[in-house]
Design a protein around this motif. Sequence first.
Motif, PDB file in Angstrom:
ATOM      1  N   THR A 125    -133.939   4.150  20.334  1.00 54.56           N
ATOM      2  CA  THR A 125    -132.677   4.347  21.048  1.00 54.56           C
ATOM      3  C   THR A 125    -131.680   3.246  20.688  1.00 54.56           C
ATOM      4  N   ASN A 126    -132.145   2.005  20.632  1.00 52.96           N
ATOM      5  CA  ASN A 126    -131.266   0.896  20.271  1.00 52.96           C
ATOM      6  C   ASN A 126    -130.727   1.039  18.847  1.00 52.96           C
ATOM      7  N   VAL A 127    -131.582   1.471  17.927  1.00 50.75           N
ATOM      8  CA  VAL A 127    -131.152   1.670  16.544  1.00 50.75           C
ATOM      9  C   VAL A 127    -130.115   2.784  16.470  1.00 50.75           C
ATOM     10  N   VAL A 128    -130.356   3.864  17.195  1.00 50.03           N
ATOM     11  CA  VAL A 128    -129.404   4.977  17.203  1.00 50.03           C
ATOM     12  C   VAL A 128    -128.057   4.519  17.775  1.00 50.03           C
ATOM     13  N   LEU A 129    -128.068   3.764  18.869  1.00 46.09           N
ATOM     14  CA  LEU A 129    -126.828   3.262  19.447  1.00 46.09           C
ATOM     15  C   LEU A 129    -126.107   2.317  18.493  1.00 46.09           C
ATOM     16  N   LEU A 130    -126.844   1.431  17.852  1.00 42.23           N
ATOM     17  CA  LEU A 130    -126.247   0.512  16.887  1.00 42.23           C
ATOM     18  C   LEU A 130    -125.602   1.266  15.733  1.00 42.23           C
ATOM     19  N   LEU A 131    -126.337   2.195  15.158  1.00 46.57           N
ATOM     20  CA  LEU A 131    -125.817   2.923  14.009  1.00 46.57           C
ATOM     21  C   LEU A 131    -124.655   3.827  14.392  1.00 46.57           C
ATOM     22  N   THR A 132    -124.681   4.397  15.592  1.00 50.09           N
ATOM     23  CA  THR A 132    -123.557   5.212  16.054  1.00 50.09           C
ATOM     24  C   THR A 132    -122.308   4.355  16.221  1.00 50.09           C
ATOM     25  N   GLY A 133    -122.463   3.202  16.861  1.00 53.28           N
ATOM     26  CA  GLY A 133    -121.335   2.293  17.033  1.00 53.28           C
ATOM     27  C   GLY A 133    -120.784   1.804  15.710  1.00 53.28           C
ATOM     28  N   GLN A 134    -121.674   1.478  14.780  1.00 50.97           N
ATOM     29  CA  GLN A 134    -121.227   1.011  13.475  1.00 50.97           C
ATOM     30  C   GLN A 134    -120.547   2.128  12.690  1.00 50.97           C
ATOM     31  N   THR A 135    -121.036   3.339  12.819  1.00 45.00           N
ATOM     32  CA  THR A 135    -120.405   4.464  12.133  1.00 45.00           C
ATOM     33  C   THR A 135    -118.987   4.675  12.646  1.00 45.00           C
ATOM     34  N   LEU A 136    -118.809   4.612  13.962  1.00 45.76           N
ATOM     35  CA  LEU A 136    -117.471   4.754  14.524  1.00 45.76           C
ATOM     36  C   LEU A 136    -116.559   3.603  14.105  1.00 45.76           C
ATOM     37  N   SER A 137    -117.097   2.398  14.093  1.00 43.25           N
ATOM     38  CA  SER A 137    -116.327   1.231  13.677  1.00 43.25           C
ATOM     39  C   SER A 137    -115.928   1.339  12.214  1.00 43.25           C
ATOM     40  N   LEU A 138    -116.859   1.742  11.365  1.00 44.35           N
ATOM     41  CA  LEU A 138    -116.563   1.877   9.944  1.00 44.35           C
ATOM     42  C   LEU A 138    -115.581   3.004   9.675  1.00 44.35           C
ATOM     43  N   PHE A 139    -115.658   4.050  10.478  1.00 47.96           N
ATOM     44  CA  PHE A 139    -114.711   5.161  10.322  1.00 47.96           C
ATOM     45  C   PHE A 139    -113.291   4.692  10.637  1.00 47.96           C
ATOM     46  N   GLY A 140    -113.137   3.970  11.735  1.00 50.89           N
ATOM     47  CA  GLY A 140    -111.824   3.423  12.074  1.00 50.89           C
ATOM     48  C   GLY A 140    -111.338   2.445  11.025  1.00 50.89           C
ATOM     49  N   SER A 141    -112.246   1.639  10.514  1.00 53.60           N
ATOM     50  CA  SER A 141    -111.884   0.670   9.484  1.00 53.60           C
ATOM     51  C   SER A 141    -111.437   1.365   8.203  1.00 53.60           C
ATOM     52  N   SER A 142    -112.079   2.461   7.860  1.00 52.59           N
ATOM     53  CA  SER A 142    -111.672   3.172   6.641  1.00 52.59           C
ATOM     54  C   SER A 142    -110.317   3.842   6.816  1.00 52.59           C
ATOM     55  N   ILE A 143    -109.986   4.269   8.025  1.00 49.94           N
ATOM     56  CA  ILE A 143    -108.657   4.829   8.271  1.00 49.94           C
ATOM     57  C   ILE A 143    -107.592   3.735   8.111  1.00 49.94           C
ATOM     58  N   VAL A 144    -107.875   2.550   8.642  1.00 51.55           N
ATOM     59  CA  VAL A 144    -106.951   1.424   8.477  1.00 51.55           C
ATOM     60  C   VAL A 144    -106.800   1.083   7.004  1.00 51.55           C
ATOM     61  N   GLN A 145    -107.912   1.049   6.272  1.00 52.88           N
ATOM     62  CA  GLN A 145    -107.867   0.745   4.841  1.00 52.88           C
ATOM     63  C   GLN A 145    -107.011   1.775   4.101  1.00 52.88           C
ATOM     64  N   TYR A 146    -107.193   3.042   4.431  1.00 47.78           N
ATOM     65  CA  TYR A 146    -106.399   4.080   3.784  1.00 47.78           C
ATOM     66  C   TYR A 146    -104.914   3.912   4.122  1.00 47.78           C
ATOM     67  N   ALA A 147    -104.615   3.576   5.366  1.00 46.37           N
ATOM     68  CA  ALA A 147    -103.217   3.377   5.758  1.00 46.37           C
ATOM     69  C   ALA A 147    -102.600   2.206   4.994  1.00 46.37           C
ATOM     70  N   ILE A 148    -103.370   1.149   4.782  1.00 48.63           N
ATOM     71  CA  ILE A 148    -102.858   0.008   4.011  1.00 48.63           C
ATOM     72  C   ILE A 148    -102.570   0.443   2.577  1.00 48.63           C
ATOM     73  N   PHE A 149    -103.495   1.172   1.970  1.00 48.15           N
ATOM     74  CA  PHE A 149    -103.266   1.647   0.605  1.00 48.15           C
ATOM     75  C   PHE A 149    -102.058   2.570   0.524  1.00 48.15           C
ATOM     76  N   ARG A 150    -101.941   3.446   1.481  1.00 47.91           N
ATOM     77  CA  ARG A 150    -100.806   4.378   1.487  1.00 47.91           C
ATOM     78  C   ARG A 150     -99.495   3.614   1.630  1.00 47.91           C
ATOM     79  N   TYR A 151     -99.488   2.632   2.497  1.00 53.57           N
ATOM     80  CA  TYR A 151     -98.293   1.805   2.673  1.00 53.57           C
ATOM     81  C   TYR A 151     -97.926   1.109   1.362  1.00 53.57           C
ATOM     82  N   LEU A 152     -98.929   0.547   0.692  1.00 52.45           N
ATOM     83  CA  LEU A 152     -98.652  -0.130  -0.573  1.00 52.45           C
ATOM     84  C   LEU A 152     -98.115   0.825  -1.630  1.00 52.45           C
ATOM     85  N   VAL A 153     -98.647   2.029  -1.685  1.00 52.64           N
ATOM     86  CA  VAL A 153     -98.168   3.022  -2.653  1.00 52.64           C
ATOM     87  C   VAL A 153     -96.731   3.404  -2.357  1.00 52.64           C
ATOM     88  N   LEU A 154     -96.437   3.712  -1.099  1.00 48.32           N
ATOM     89  CA  LEU A 154     -95.085   4.138  -0.744  1.00 48.32           C
ATOM     90  C   LEU A 154     -94.078   3.012  -0.916  1.00 48.32           C
TER      91      LEU A 154
END
Length: 173
Positions: A17-46
């Motif tokens: 259960t702890n591993v599942v909670l950790l990996l779920t939280g990290q997946t959500l965190s990494l997903f948000g981080s990748s959206i921010v990364q994409y926004a930074i790249f898009r900003y630089l391109v534009l």
Amino acid sequence: MNHSTVLRSPHDGRRFTNVVLLLTGQTLSLFGSSIVQYAIFRYLVLRSNSGMVMTGAMVAAALPQAIVSVSGGGVWADRWNRKLLVMLPDAVIAAVTICLSASMAVGWDDTGLILVVLVIRSAGDGIQTPAVQSFIPADRSGGVVCCTSTRLTVRCRRRSASPLLQSPQPSST
């Protein structure tokens, strides 16, 4: 006597259960981080319309993570407190990203600053990723392997889907 009963402990269900909670939280965190990364790249391109700026951004976003992850991330995860190696880089990445957004809000959006932020975010990921992976139990029987493969699948899918989640920009034609 069955081998599975000998190898089982009363804490296996809690650990899973702890591993599942950790990996779920990290997946959500990494997903948000990748959206921010994409926004930074898009900003630089534009903003720059330059292939050199995009090349610099790609190197700044990928190379530090590769260097840190290969040269020390796994060793640190084995020798130091794993919880701190997961939480501190995540906190630094969040703080640097907030500082970048604040500086951009007041009009200071220098390309060099953005590239420095990408380097810091990437180095933090290089520390955090091996530490998160070290939390996965060595026992490969049962659902933990399924959980691990699900996390890797989600990680690949989020990198593909993050550009789709950005709001469409009106064209200036």
